[in-house]
Design a protein around this motif. Sequence first.
Motif, mmCIF file in Angstrom:
data_model
loop_
_atom_site.group_PDB
_atom_site.id
_atom_site.type_symbol
_atom_site.label_atom_id
_atom_site.label_comp_id
_atom_site.label_asym_id
_atom_site.label_seq_id
_atom_site.Cartn_x
_atom_site.Cartn_y
_atom_site.Cartn_z
ATOM 1 N N SER A 1 0.760 -1.196 -0.048
ATOM 2 C CA SER A 1 -0.156 0.201 0.174
ATOM 3 C C SER A 1 0.929 1.313 0.122
ATOM 4 O O SER A 1 1.810 1.491 0.702
ATOM 5 C CB SER A 1 -0.807 -0.037 1.116
ATOM 6 O OG SER A 1 -1.990 -1.111 1.150
ATOM 7 N N ILE A 2 0.323 2.313 -0.636
ATOM 8 C CA ILE A 2 0.988 3.501 -0.812
ATOM 9 C C ILE A 2 0.451 4.273 0.438
ATOM 10 O O ILE A 2 -0.780 4.088 0.581
ATOM 11 C CB ILE A 2 0.594 4.560 -2.104
ATOM 12 C CG1 ILE A 2 1.186 3.648 -3.447
ATOM 13 C CG2 ILE A 2 1.114 5.748 -2.049
ATOM 14 C CD1 ILE A 2 0.564 4.030 -4.528
ATOM 15 N N PRO A 3 1.212 4.847 1.337
ATOM 16 C CA PRO A 3 1.138 5.518 2.491
ATOM 17 C C PRO A 3 -0.215 6.498 2.162
ATOM 18 O O PRO A 3 -0.182 7.202 1.267
ATOM 19 C CB PRO A 3 2.240 5.999 3.142
ATOM 20 C CG PRO A 3 3.292 5.182 2.489
ATOM 21 C CD PRO A 3 2.865 4.745 1.147
ATOM 22 N N LYS A 4 -0.975 6.604 3.027
ATOM 23 C CA LYS A 4 -2.034 7.643 3.105
ATOM 24 C C LYS A 4 -1.658 9.087 3.191
ATOM 25 O O LYS A 4 -2.004 9.966 2.821
ATOM 26 C CB LYS A 4 -3.122 7.567 4.352
ATOM 27 C CG LYS A 4 -4.257 6.456 3.855
ATOM 28 C CD LYS A 4 -5.375 6.712 3.202
ATOM 29 C CE LYS A 4 -6.380 5.583 2.933
ATOM 30 N NZ LYS A 4 -7.528 5.836 2.287
ATOM 31 N N LEU A 5 -0.364 9.142 3.499
ATOM 32 C CA LEU A 5 0.265 10.492 3.827
ATOM 33 C C LEU A 5 0.860 11.070 2.620
ATOM 34 O O LEU A 5 1.451 12.107 2.415
ATOM 35 C CB LEU A 5 1.476 10.239 5.052
ATOM 36 C CG LEU A 5 0.827 10.174 6.355
ATOM 37 C CD1 LEU A 5 1.893 10.097 7.466
ATOM 38 C CD2 LEU A 5 -0.168 11.549 6.688
ATOM 39 N N ALA A 6 1.206 9.871 1.765
ATOM 40 C CA ALA A 6 1.763 10.199 0.346
ATOM 41 C C ALA A 6 1.241 11.456 -0.196
ATOM 42 O O ALA A 6 -0.134 11.077 -0.402
ATOM 43 C CB ALA A 6 1.864 9.134 -0.338
ATOM 44 N N PRO A 7 1.732 12.493 -0.829
ATOM 45 C CA PRO A 7 0.934 13.461 -1.553
ATOM 46 C C PRO A 7 0.381 13.253 -2.777
ATOM 47 O O PRO A 7 0.948 12.240 -3.667
ATOM 48 C CB PRO A 7 2.068 14.671 -1.544
ATOM 49 C CG PRO A 7 3.333 13.852 -1.753
ATOM 50 C CD PRO A 7 3.151 12.659 -0.913
ATOM 51 N N VAL A 8 -0.691 13.571 -3.069
ATOM 52 C CA VAL A 8 -1.398 13.387 -4.646
ATOM 53 C C VAL A 8 -0.373 14.201 -5.666
ATOM 54 O O VAL A 8 0.005 15.003 -5.251
ATOM 55 C CB VAL A 8 -2.788 14.221 -4.536
ATOM 56 C CG1 VAL A 8 -3.323 14.129 -5.976
ATOM 57 C CG2 VAL A 8 -3.594 13.120 -3.610
ATOM 58 N N GLY A 9 -0.039 13.607 -6.698
ATOM 59 C CA GLY A 9 0.513 14.351 -7.566
ATOM 60 C C GLY A 9 1.326 13.514 -8.473
ATOM 61 O O GLY A 9 1.123 12.272 -8.736
#
Length: 171
Positions: free
Chosen positions: A136-144
């Motif tokens: 899973s990509i962490p939920k804290l990772a920024p959109v972009g």
Amino acid sequence: RKNYGKEMAGLPSFALFVLSMAVVTLAIPTVQHRAVSSEPRIVDCGGPDKILTFTNVTMTPYPLVRGSGFFLQKSAVASAAVANVTFDVKNYWLIDHGKMKIEFIHFHTDSCEGKDKQTDCPLAPGNVSFTEGHGSIPKLAPVGDYFSHGVYLDGTGKEIGCIELYYECVE
């Protein structure tokens, strides 16, 4: 006074990435939104002596979604046989349309064996497929926008192929 330098040195690289994102995010006055592309963009960055020529990448799902895992299927053509293959890749968060990048993860894996196996070895000349499964990509990772630069190496450490991948992460 506490010495925060020693405490910070022990943090995993992702925690430092999140901290640097927070600082950078606060420094950027506006966020520019744009349409998400329908597929990731690849660049074969191999040199003149490369053995692997990358022809396609499929990322599932695409775009990437925070909190979800994903798979990469990379297609290449090998010009010669290779007994052992490792993969060294760095991933970056791109800011302001790529004018600035922040490294958030770097890993080096055995592509032929173990939990990170991507393909069967030895590679034979002809079509080759590399499959990567990611958590899973962490939920804290920024959109972009994101960018990865990956180098495939033979058993002696000689570069046999290179691939760059430009991709996006959404909510």
